[in-house]
Design a protein around this motif. Sequence first.
Motif, short mmCIF file in Angstrom:
data_model
loop_
_atom_site.label_atom_id
_atom_site.label_comp_id
_atom_site.label_asym_id
_atom_site.label_seq_id
_atom_site.Cartn_x
_atom_site.Cartn_y
_atom_site.Cartn_z
N ALA A 24 0.52 -1.61 -0.50
CA ALA A 24 0.37 -0.16 0.12
C ALA A 24 0.48 1.30 0.08
CB ALA A 24 -0.62 0.26 1.28
N HIS A 25 2.04 0.80 0.47
CA HIS A 25 3.01 1.44 1.34
C HIS A 25 3.82 2.62 -0.80
CE1 HIS A 25 6.18 5.49 2.28
NE2 HIS A 25 6.67 4.55 1.84
N GLN A 26 4.29 1.67 -1.68
CA GLN A 26 4.29 1.82 -2.25
C GLN A 26 3.71 2.26 -3.76
OE1 GLN A 26 6.14 -2.24 -3.89
NE2 GLN A 26 6.87 -2.39 -2.19
N VAL A 27 2.36 1.93 -3.59
CA VAL A 27 1.31 2.53 -4.39
C VAL A 27 0.96 3.79 -3.46
CG1 VAL A 27 -1.11 1.92 -4.72
CG2 VAL A 27 0.30 0.11 -4.53
N ARG A 28 1.56 3.72 -2.57
CA ARG A 28 0.73 5.38 -2.45
C ARG A 28 1.96 6.36 -2.97
NH1 ARG A 28 -2.10 8.49 1.53
NH2 ARG A 28 -1.41 9.98 1.53
N GLN A 29 3.34 5.92 -2.92
CA GLN A 29 4.35 6.91 -3.07
C GLN A 29 4.51 6.51 -4.31
OE1 GLN A 29 7.40 4.88 -1.39
NE2 GLN A 29 8.50 6.49 -0.65
N GLU A 30 4.21 5.46 -5.61
CA GLU A 30 4.06 5.71 -6.81
C GLU A 30 3.37 6.74 -7.61
OE1 GLU A 30 5.15 4.38 -10.65
OE2 GLU A 30 6.00 3.70 -8.50
N VAL A 31 1.73 6.58 -6.77
CA VAL A 31 0.52 7.28 -7.93
C VAL A 31 1.21 9.17 -6.86
CG1 VAL A 31 -1.83 7.81 -6.43
CG2 VAL A 31 -1.36 6.17 -7.23
N ASP A 32 1.62 9.08 -6.41
CA ASP A 32 1.73 10.09 -5.10
C ASP A 32 3.44 11.05 -6.73
OD1 ASP A 32 1.99 12.63 -3.84
OD2 ASP A 32 4.19 12.21 -3.15
N ARG A 33 4.16 10.30 -6.75
CA ARG A 33 4.56 10.40 -7.56
C ARG A 33 4.48 10.57 -8.91
NH1 ARG A 33 8.70 7.02 -6.08
NH2 ARG A 33 7.57 5.38 -7.23
N HIS A 34 3.56 10.09 -9.37
CA HIS A 34 2.65 11.06 -11.06
C HIS A 34 2.35 12.03 -10.80
CE1 HIS A 34 3.75 6.67 -12.32
NE2 HIS A 34 4.03 7.13 -13.42
N MET A 35 1.42 12.31 -9.63
CA MET A 35 0.73 13.08 -9.36
C MET A 35 1.37 14.42 -9.12
SD MET A 35 -2.29 12.40 -6.93
CE MET A 35 -3.67 13.47 -7.29
N ALA A 36 2.53 14.05 -8.95
CA ALA A 36 3.31 15.32 -8.71
C ALA A 36 4.09 16.37 -9.66
CB ALA A 36 5.06 15.44 -7.54
N ALA A 37 4.68 14.64 -10.69
CA ALA A 37 4.78 15.43 -11.98
C ALA A 37 3.95 15.99 -12.61
CB ALA A 37 5.26 13.86 -12.78
N ALA A 38 2.19 16.26 -13.01
CA ALA A 38 1.46 16.84 -13.45
C ALA A 38 1.43 17.73 -12.73
CB ALA A 38 0.15 15.76 -13.16
N GLY A 39 2.16 18.26 -11.83
CA GLY A 39 2.07 19.12 -11.09
C GLY A 39 1.63 19.16 -10.06
N LEU A 40 0.78 18.39 -8.99
CA LEU A 40 0.04 18.18 -7.56
C LEU A 40 0.55 16.91 -7.00
CD1 LEU A 40 -1.72 20.94 -5.74
CD2 LEU A 40 -3.87 20.04 -6.89
N SER A 41 0.71 17.15 -5.24
CA SER A 41 1.13 16.28 -5.38
C SER A 41 -0.41 15.40 -3.93
CB SER A 41 1.70 16.06 -3.18
OG SER A 41 0.83 17.01 -2.51
N LEU A 42 -0.06 14.49 -4.53
CA LEU A 42 -1.56 13.37 -3.62
C LEU A 42 -2.13 14.58 -2.73
CD1 LEU A 42 -3.26 11.35 -3.20
CD2 LEU A 42 -1.72 9.13 -2.58
N ALA A 43 -0.90 14.70 -1.18
CA ALA A 43 -1.65 15.44 -0.10
C ALA A 43 -1.87 17.06 -0.33
CB ALA A 43 -0.05 15.74 0.77
N ARG A 44 -1.61 17.39 -1.36
CA ARG A 44 -2.17 18.83 -2.01
C ARG A 44 -3.24 18.91 -2.27
NH1 ARG A 44 2.57 23.29 -3.89
NH2 ARG A 44 3.73 23.37 -1.98
N THR A 45 -3.48 17.77 -3.53
CA THR A 45 -4.96 17.29 -3.62
C THR A 45 -5.71 17.23 -3.22
OG1 THR A 45 -3.32 16.26 -5.83
CG2 THR A 45 -6.05 15.22 -5.47
N LYS A 46 -5.78 16.30 -1.91
CA LYS A 46 -6.06 16.33 -0.56
C LYS A 46 -7.26 17.68 -0.26
CE LYS A 46 -5.42 11.48 0.55
NZ LYS A 46 -4.43 10.85 2.17
N MET A 47 -6.67 18.69 0.02
CA MET A 47 -6.71 19.76 0.22
C MET A 47 -7.10 19.96 -0.62
SD MET A 47 -3.92 22.05 1.73
CE MET A 47 -3.85 21.33 2.99
N LEU A 48 -7.25 20.48 -2.07
CA LEU A 48 -7.49 21.09 -2.98
C LEU A 48 -8.95 20.26 -3.28
CD1 LEU A 48 -5.19 22.13 -5.64
CD2 LEU A 48 -6.46 23.69 -3.45
N ARG A 49 -9.51 19.37 -3.30
CA ARG A 49 -10.90 18.10 -3.23
C ARG A 49 -11.60 18.59 -2.05
NH1 ARG A 49 -13.51 17.42 -5.89
NH2 ARG A 49 -11.85 17.47 -7.22
#
Length: 151
Positions: A24-49
């Motif tokens: 689960a940690h690896q998947v979270r990191q992988e998703v976060d890495r892809h989101m950050a490459a698009a300009g927004l981390s998972l944590a920031r996405t949660k806040m904006l969501r």
Amino acid sequence: MSEHEAEHTGPDPARVGLHFLSVAHQVRQEVDRHMAAAGLSLARTKMLRLLAERGTLHQAELADGLGQAPRSVTQALEALERLGLVTRTGDERDRRRKVVTLTGRGRAALAAGERAGTERLRQLFGSLDGRRLVGLETLLTALDAAGTGTD
């Protein structure tokens, strides 16, 4: 062999649980890495969501909705404000309180980040055949129910 050992002839639940947490940690990191490459981390996405769903919020309400300390949210909001993704203004009734609003630029960043995260999740979980994906969903539902006591 003790009675307790006889009951557990299969995999050790603790070992399986640790394996699950690791994956689960690896998947979270992988998703976060892809989101950050698009300009927004998972944590920031949660806040904006949360802002997109609930509208303008006081910083304390935002922190509460995220389950975080207000001080932690303040630092993240300062960064989001510098990027033009949110605005923070004083509350009309209480200038000590800050009101946070998602900007148009923030909505665009949120959409891009969510697209990147969704795409990566589809790639990762799409690698499973249909039977395994259904099985995984069943297992996760059972774990969710067991963890919340709603089983």
